[in-house]
Scaffold this motif. Structure first.
Motif, PDB file in Angstrom:
ATOM      1  N   ILE A  85      41.910  34.559  48.223  1.00  0.00           N
ATOM      2  CA  ILE A  85      41.388  35.882  48.578  1.00  0.00           C
ATOM      3  C   ILE A  85      40.268  35.681  49.593  1.00  0.00           C
ATOM      4  O   ILE A  85      39.203  35.150  49.255  1.00  0.00           O
ATOM      5  CB  ILE A  85      40.856  36.632  47.337  1.00  0.00           C
ATOM      6  CG1 ILE A  85      41.975  36.803  46.305  1.00  0.00           C
ATOM      7  CG2 ILE A  85      40.275  37.986  47.734  1.00  0.00           C
ATOM      8  CD1 ILE A  85      41.528  37.427  45.001  1.00  0.00           C
ATOM      9  N   GLY A  90      37.144  29.295  43.079  1.00  0.00           N
ATOM     10  CA  GLY A  90      37.673  30.198  42.068  1.00  0.00           C
ATOM     11  C   GLY A  90      36.655  30.704  41.064  1.00  0.00           C
ATOM     12  O   GLY A  90      36.700  31.869  40.657  1.00  0.00           O
ATOM     13  N   VAL A 112      40.130  41.632  43.678  1.00  0.00           N
ATOM     14  CA  VAL A 112      39.317  40.717  42.855  1.00  0.00           C
ATOM     15  C   VAL A 112      39.279  41.204  41.409  1.00  0.00           C
ATOM     16  O   VAL A 112      39.490  40.425  40.466  1.00  0.00           O
ATOM     17  CB  VAL A 112      37.888  40.601  43.418  1.00  0.00           C
ATOM     18  CG1 VAL A 112      36.983  39.850  42.438  1.00  0.00           C
ATOM     19  CG2 VAL A 112      37.902  39.888  44.764  1.00  0.00           C
ATOM     20  N   LYS A 121      42.914  32.734  43.189  1.00  0.00           N
ATOM     21  CA  LYS A 121      41.688  33.448  43.560  1.00  0.00           C
ATOM     22  C   LYS A 121      41.071  32.913  44.849  1.00  0.00           C
ATOM     23  O   LYS A 121      40.455  33.651  45.609  1.00  0.00           O
ATOM     24  CB  LYS A 121      40.667  33.363  42.416  1.00  0.00           C
ATOM     25  CG  LYS A 121      41.058  34.174  41.190  1.00  0.00           C
ATOM     26  CD  LYS A 121      39.906  34.391  40.236  1.00  0.00           C
ATOM     27  CE  LYS A 121      39.542  33.180  39.458  1.00  0.00           C
ATOM     28  NZ  LYS A 121      38.503  33.440  38.426  1.00  0.00           N
ATOM     29  N   GLU A 122      41.249  31.612  45.081  1.00  0.00           N
ATOM     30  CA  GLU A 122      40.675  30.999  46.283  1.00  0.00           C
ATOM     31  C   GLU A 122      41.409  31.403  47.559  1.00  0.00           C
ATOM     32  O   GLU A 122      40.955  31.091  48.665  1.00  0.00           O
ATOM     33  CB  GLU A 122      40.664  29.472  46.129  1.00  0.00           C
ATOM     34  CG  GLU A 122      39.586  28.983  45.173  1.00  0.00           C
ATOM     35  CD  GLU A 122      39.741  27.532  44.753  1.00  0.00           C
ATOM     36  OE1 GLU A 122      40.735  26.897  45.194  1.00  0.00           O
ATOM     37  OE2 GLU A 122      38.903  27.043  43.992  1.00  0.00           O
ATOM     38  N   THR A 144      44.953  29.632  38.266  1.00  0.00           N
ATOM     39  CA  THR A 144      44.280  30.902  38.558  1.00  0.00           C
ATOM     40  C   THR A 144      43.250  30.734  39.676  1.00  0.00           C
ATOM     41  O   THR A 144      43.104  31.621  40.522  1.00  0.00           O
ATOM     42  CB  THR A 144      43.580  31.454  37.306  1.00  0.00           C
ATOM     43  OG1 THR A 144      42.697  30.461  36.756  1.00  0.00           O
ATOM     44  CG2 THR A 144      44.583  31.850  36.243  1.00  0.00           C
ATOM     45  N   ASN A 145      42.541  29.601  39.670  1.00  0.00           N
ATOM     46  CA  ASN A 145      41.569  29.351  40.736  1.00  0.00           C
ATOM     47  C   ASN A 145      42.247  29.242  42.094  1.00  0.00           C
ATOM     48  O   ASN A 145      41.728  29.720  43.108  1.00  0.00           O
ATOM     49  CB  ASN A 145      40.774  28.073  40.453  1.00  0.00           C
ATOM     50  CG  ASN A 145      39.640  28.299  39.478  1.00  0.00           C
ATOM     51  OD1 ASN A 145      39.323  29.443  39.145  1.00  0.00           O
ATOM     52  ND2 ASN A 145      39.020  27.239  39.007  1.00  0.00           N
ATOM     53  N   VAL A 193      42.849  40.902  39.787  1.00  0.00           N
ATOM     54  CA  VAL A 193      43.191  39.506  39.471  1.00  0.00           C
ATOM     55  C   VAL A 193      42.486  39.054  38.204  1.00  0.00           C
ATOM     56  O   VAL A 193      43.100  38.471  37.301  1.00  0.00           O
ATOM     57  CB  VAL A 193      42.833  38.577  40.652  1.00  0.00           C
ATOM     58  CG1 VAL A 193      42.875  37.112  40.216  1.00  0.00           C
ATOM     59  CG2 VAL A 193      43.785  38.794  41.815  1.00  0.00           C
ATOM     60  N   ASN A 194      41.194  39.326  38.104  1.00  0.00           N
ATOM     61  CA  ASN A 194      40.417  38.887  36.935  1.00  0.00           C
ATOM     62  C   ASN A 194      40.867  39.587  35.660  1.00  0.00           C
ATOM     63  O   ASN A 194      40.935  38.959  34.592  1.00  0.00           O
ATOM     64  CB  ASN A 194      38.926  39.121  37.173  1.00  0.00           C
ATOM     65  CG  ASN A 194      38.311  38.100  38.112  1.00  0.00           C
ATOM     66  OD1 ASN A 194      38.344  36.905  37.851  1.00  0.00           O
ATOM     67  ND2 ASN A 194      37.787  38.557  39.224  1.00  0.00           N
ATOM     68  N   VAL A 211      34.844  33.809  42.259  1.00  0.00           N
ATOM     69  CA  VAL A 211      35.595  35.027  42.589  1.00  0.00           C
ATOM     70  C   VAL A 211      35.546  35.965  41.382  1.00  0.00           C
ATOM     71  O   VAL A 211      36.538  36.203  40.693  1.00  0.00           O
ATOM     72  CB  VAL A 211      37.046  34.699  43.006  1.00  0.00           C
ATOM     73  CG1 VAL A 211      37.778  35.964  43.447  1.00  0.00           C
ATOM     74  CG2 VAL A 211      37.054  33.690  44.152  1.00  0.00           C
ATOM     75  N   GLN A 212      34.367  36.434  41.095  1.00  0.00           N
ATOM     76  CA  GLN A 212      34.089  37.415  40.059  1.00  0.00           C
ATOM     77  C   GLN A 212      33.279  38.535  40.717  1.00  0.00           C
ATOM     78  O   GLN A 212      32.551  38.300  41.676  1.00  0.00           O
ATOM     79  CB  GLN A 212      33.282  36.801  38.910  1.00  0.00           C
ATOM     80  CG  GLN A 212      33.870  35.554  38.297  1.00  0.00           C
ATOM     81  CD  GLN A 212      35.037  35.841  37.383  1.00  0.00           C
ATOM     82  OE1 GLN A 212      35.234  36.982  36.955  1.00  0.00           O
ATOM     83  NE2 GLN A 212      35.838  34.820  37.082  1.00  0.00           N
TER      84      GLN A 212
END
Length: 291
Positions: free
Chosen positions: A52, A122, A153, A49-50, A45-46, A156-157, A125-126
């Motif tokens: 983005i 990651g 963002v 997210k990384e 997942t990281n 994804v979360n 990315v919140q």
């Protein structure tokens, strides 16, 4: 005649052992693969997210020394995974297919701004973390704008939370199915020896003495099935690593070690428990109930 009967029994025995090993292999392979995915889920997942990006554009008044100072700031920032400086002149040249080859001559002045493409780690990315980072960056008066996909963002979360929940449910269901399948295969294997068990009991053999060879045989079958599952999992790990080398799953020896150890322990423990209770059941049956 006796020889034919012995050969028939031997084939049945081999077939029974094969089905037990196959059941153990398939179930433990699925559980091991799922376990490996769960352990590496944060890394996966990281990695997503990384990817983005966050684009930070500077005003034309920002000189080279200020841009270099910001570059150093990004290098030292704990929340930045990687960043790239994009010179406005290079941006126009590299995107000539979008702007057109005569874009600068036609416009006269380059409207593109110097910028940095930043990929955050990651964990940052919140929504709240990015907002805080954005506010801190905007304290720099030379920054013109900060652009990132806020909706992506959040999406994804939210999806990661849902996927994590369902993976947990699936893991529990698979673990229960695994125990039932292995237990069923072993019970069928021991069922074919019910008359042998009762005969040994009738001539005075103790329950522990009767159970011992069956338990050891089941543990051996469990070890063989676990070994095959481990080999298959390691092959899968190297295949996934070749597809996604950035994750470095094959080099995460701790995660692989945990999964391998878990597969072996689960395979041996479940076969031991299943065999113990299966033999106990036939030991407690009356002779008439065997038929």
């Amino acid at each position: 005649m006796a020889s034919s009967f012995e050969k028939y029994n031997k084939k049945r025995l081999i077939s029974s052992y094969f089905s037990v090993v196959l059941s153990i292999f398939l179930v433990l392979f699925l559980l091991g693969t799922l376990g490996l995915f769960v352990i590496n889920s944060k890394k996966i997942t990281n990695d997503f997210k990384e990817n983005i990006p966050m684009s930070i554009s500077f005003k034309n008044e920002a000189n080279d020394s200020l841009l270099k100072a910001f570059d150093v700031e990004l290098k030292n920032a704990a929340f930045v995974k990687e960043h790239h400086y994009i010179n406005k002149d290079s941006a126009v040249i590299n995107n000539a297919d979008i702007f057109g080859e005569d874009f600068l001559e036609f416009v006269g002045v380059n409207p593109v701004l110097n910028s940095f493409d930043v990929n955050l780690r990651g964990d940052y990315v919140q929504a709240d973390s990015i907002k805080k980072i954005e506010i801190d960056f905007k304290k720099n008066n030379m920054i013109s704008e900060i652009i990132y996909d806020k909706l992506l963002v959040d999406l994804v979360n939210d999806n990661i939370k849902k996927i994590t929940f369902w993976i947990l449910i699936i893991s529990i269901v698979l673990a229960v199915i695994a125990m039932l399948l292995i237990n069923s295969s072993l019970r069928l294997s021991i069922y074919s020896h019910r008359f042998t068990i009762k005969t040994m009991q009738m001539v005075g053999a103790t329950k522990s003495f009767i159970r011992k060879p069956f338990i050891w045989r089941s543990i051996k079958l469990g070890f063989i099935g676990s070994s095959l599952a481990v080999v298959a999992i390691l092959v899968l790990v190297h295949y996934v690593d070749s597809l996604m080398p950035d994750l470095k799953i094959a080099k995460d020896y701790v995660s692989i070690g945990i999964v391998v150890l878990g597969v072996f322990l689960f395979g041996i423990i479940i076969t031991w428990i299943s065999t113990f209770f299966a033999t106990q059941r036939f030991l407690n049956l009356k002779t008439d109930d065997l038929y």
